[in-house]
Design a protein around this motif. Structure first.
Motif, PDB file in Angstrom:
ATOM      1  N   LEU A 132      54.968  18.158  48.378  1.00 23.76           N
ATOM      2  CA  LEU A 132      53.908  17.575  49.179  1.00 23.76           C
ATOM      3  C   LEU A 132      53.468  16.343  48.527  1.00 23.76           C
ATOM      4  CD1 LEU A 132      51.450  20.672  49.766  1.00 23.76           C
ATOM      5  CD2 LEU A 132      52.932  19.551  51.428  1.00 23.76           C
ATOM      6  N   ASN A 133      53.586  16.089  47.376  1.00 22.07           N
ATOM      7  CA  ASN A 133      53.432  15.150  46.485  1.00 22.07           C
ATOM      8  C   ASN A 133      54.375  14.158  46.736  1.00 22.07           C
ATOM      9  OD1 ASN A 133      51.331  14.272  44.501  1.00 22.07           O
ATOM     10  ND2 ASN A 133      51.493  15.968  43.438  1.00 22.07           N
ATOM     11  N   LYS A 134      55.790  14.701  46.893  1.00 21.77           N
ATOM     12  CA  LYS A 134      56.671  13.642  47.208  1.00 21.77           C
ATOM     13  C   LYS A 134      56.390  12.818  48.587  1.00 21.77           C
ATOM     14  CE  LYS A 134      61.702  13.889  46.497  1.00 21.77           C
ATOM     15  NZ  LYS A 134      62.800  15.141  46.445  1.00 21.77           N
TER      16      LYS A 134
ATOM     17  N   GLU B   5      44.061  15.784  42.664  1.00 21.93           N
ATOM     18  CA  GLU B   5      45.134  15.102  43.149  1.00 21.93           C
ATOM     19  C   GLU B   5      46.218  16.341  43.322  1.00 21.93           C
ATOM     20  OE1 GLU B   5      44.688  11.800  40.984  1.00 21.93           O
ATOM     21  OE2 GLU B   5      44.427  10.335  42.683  1.00 21.93           O
ATOM     22  N   GLU B   6      46.256  17.042  42.342  1.00 20.79           N
ATOM     23  CA  GLU B   6      47.375  18.186  42.244  1.00 20.79           C
ATOM     24  C   GLU B   6      46.764  19.292  42.855  1.00 20.79           C
ATOM     25  OE1 GLU B   6      50.511  17.917  40.104  1.00 20.79           O
ATOM     26  OE2 GLU B   6      50.466  15.956  40.519  1.00 20.79           O
ATOM     27  N   TRP B   7      45.551  19.451  43.439  1.00 18.75           N
ATOM     28  CA  TRP B   7      45.014  20.305  43.963  1.00 18.75           C
ATOM     29  C   TRP B   7      45.563  20.609  45.466  1.00 18.75           C
ATOM     30  CZ3 TRP B   7      40.013  20.932  47.094  1.00 18.75           C
ATOM     31  CH2 TRP B   7      39.395  22.300  46.966  1.00 18.75           C
ATOM     32  N   ALA B  13      45.729  18.382  52.918  1.00 16.11           N
ATOM     33  CA  ALA B  13      44.862  17.502  53.575  1.00 16.11           C
ATOM     34  C   ALA B  13      45.587  16.220  53.811  1.00 16.11           C
ATOM     35  CB  ALA B  13      43.492  17.298  52.851  1.00 16.11           C
ATOM     36  N   LYS B  14      45.941  15.485  52.674  1.00 13.67           N
ATOM     37  CA  LYS B  14      46.555  14.304  52.800  1.00 13.67           C
ATOM     38  C   LYS B  14      47.774  14.292  53.513  1.00 13.67           C
ATOM     39  CE  LYS B  14      42.844  13.018  51.751  1.00 13.67           C
ATOM     40  NZ  LYS B  14      41.889  12.262  52.815  1.00 13.67           N
ATOM     41  N   THR B  15      48.574  15.207  53.248  1.00 14.59           N
ATOM     42  CA  THR B  15      49.738  14.891  53.924  1.00 14.59           C
ATOM     43  C   THR B  15      49.902  15.341  55.406  1.00 14.59           C
ATOM     44  OG1 THR B  15      50.195  17.319  53.320  1.00 14.59           O
ATOM     45  CG2 THR B  15      51.437  15.916  52.070  1.00 14.59           C
ATOM     46  N   THR B 119      61.714  11.508  52.805  1.00  6.84           N
ATOM     47  CA  THR B 119      62.160  11.346  51.309  1.00  6.84           C
ATOM     48  C   THR B 119      62.511  12.665  50.768  1.00  6.84           C
ATOM     49  OG1 THR B 119      59.831  11.788  50.686  1.00  6.84           O
ATOM     50  CG2 THR B 119      60.420   9.346  50.951  1.00  6.84           C
ATOM     51  N   LEU B 120      62.514  13.711  51.641  1.00  4.67           N
ATOM     52  CA  LEU B 120      62.982  15.125  51.086  1.00  4.67           C
ATOM     53  C   LEU B 120      64.602  15.231  51.605  1.00  4.67           C
ATOM     54  CD1 LEU B 120      60.103  17.492  51.933  1.00  4.67           C
ATOM     55  CD2 LEU B 120      60.398  15.789  50.238  1.00  4.67           C
ATOM     56  N   THR B 121      65.340  15.996  50.734  1.00  4.44           N
ATOM     57  CA  THR B 121      66.568  16.403  51.097  1.00  4.44           C
ATOM     58  C   THR B 121      66.524  17.507  52.437  1.00  4.44           C
ATOM     59  OG1 THR B 121      66.756  18.247  49.616  1.00  4.44           O
ATOM     60  CG2 THR B 121      67.359  16.205  48.631  1.00  4.44           C
TER      61      THR B 121
END
Lengths: 138, 138
Positions: A132-134, B5-7, B13-15, B119-121
């Motif tokens: 998710l961070n990525k 931010e790592e929660w 929520a942000k993604t 950005t993910l494989t």
DNA sequence: TTAATATAATCAGTACACTGACTTTATTAT
DNA sequence: ATAATAAAGTCAGTGTACTGATTATATTAA
């Protein structure tokens, strides 16, 4: 074939809704909503910034921040004061009451994220956060 | 130490907000919102159900479904008719206009999920979907 | 059969989250 | 120094997403 249930945006929406439900019950006794808690959590770390800066940190629109702070101010958890160096902006402070919530809220909210990911192994939890961070920082 | 931010709930929520932004620009020319598209996508597969059933499938509150369908009806993409066997409920149908959108929308939305996870494989994308599904179906 | 309960949908009210227009104050360019 | 532009915040309007109350119809129990 397109399957909406396996579609990433749908899955994100639904898991997010699920976390909201859990957060609401955790926050209920404090009369706080999930976004209000998140706002407080950012301010606990970075007191004295303006709305623009807070919005950038939180990834939230300026108009949304406006309303959130108005409600947090009504709850007497934050206070807005004039910035002497720039009269366009407010400087936001967490009140004593707002700071006092920290000790009570953090354990509750820690439990929420544990509850969401309780069916995942620790390694899977780390992976999920990493992925998710990525996406978020892309 | 608690780092918001790592929660997990914050990251979700942000993604999710990020996917909404991408969806909005993909759907703009159709005058459709993301939840309206999702509703249509469910109805393309399961026509003729009532609001209750649709809400259960989509994991959406009854009152939210009410409003969504009202707007989709205004756009003439769905139609609500009486159920002769139960006069409390509406039966929902996708109109010809609503069905015609399918061919145009699907490729657009396919691109959205590709864009989010670009950005993910491929393996990471599969993992993410698997983990979110595990949470959702818990 | 009538009364008690349950269900499908709507309505009123609150809180996000966004867009676009606007006001006030700063900054920059001429 | 003035004009043009930019930035910080608010306001109005739309669309989710929820809770709790209400209406209309079904079902179940007495």
């Amino acid at each position: 074939m397109f399957n909406i249930e396996e579609w990433l945006p749908f899955l994100l929406a639904k898991t997010y809704q699920h976390t909201l439900t859990l957060m609401r019950s955790a926050l209920d006794e404090f009369k706080l909503t999930p976004p209000q808690f998140v706002t407080l959590a950012f301010l606990w770390r970075r007191d004295g910034i303006n709305q623009q800066e807070l919005g950038t940190l939180m990834n939230v629109d300026r108009t949304t921040i406006s309303g959130l702070l108005e409600r947090l101010e009504r709850l007497e958890l934050v206070q807005r004061g004039q910035d002497p160096r720039d009269r366009r902006s407010w400087v936001i402070f967490v009140t004593k009451k707002g700071k006092a919530l920290k000790e009570k809220l953090l354990p509750k909210l820690d439990r929420v994220s544990k509850e969401i990911s309780r069916t995942l192994t620790l390694k899977e939890q780390e992976t999920l956060i990493k992925l998710l961070n990525k996406i978020r920082l892309a």
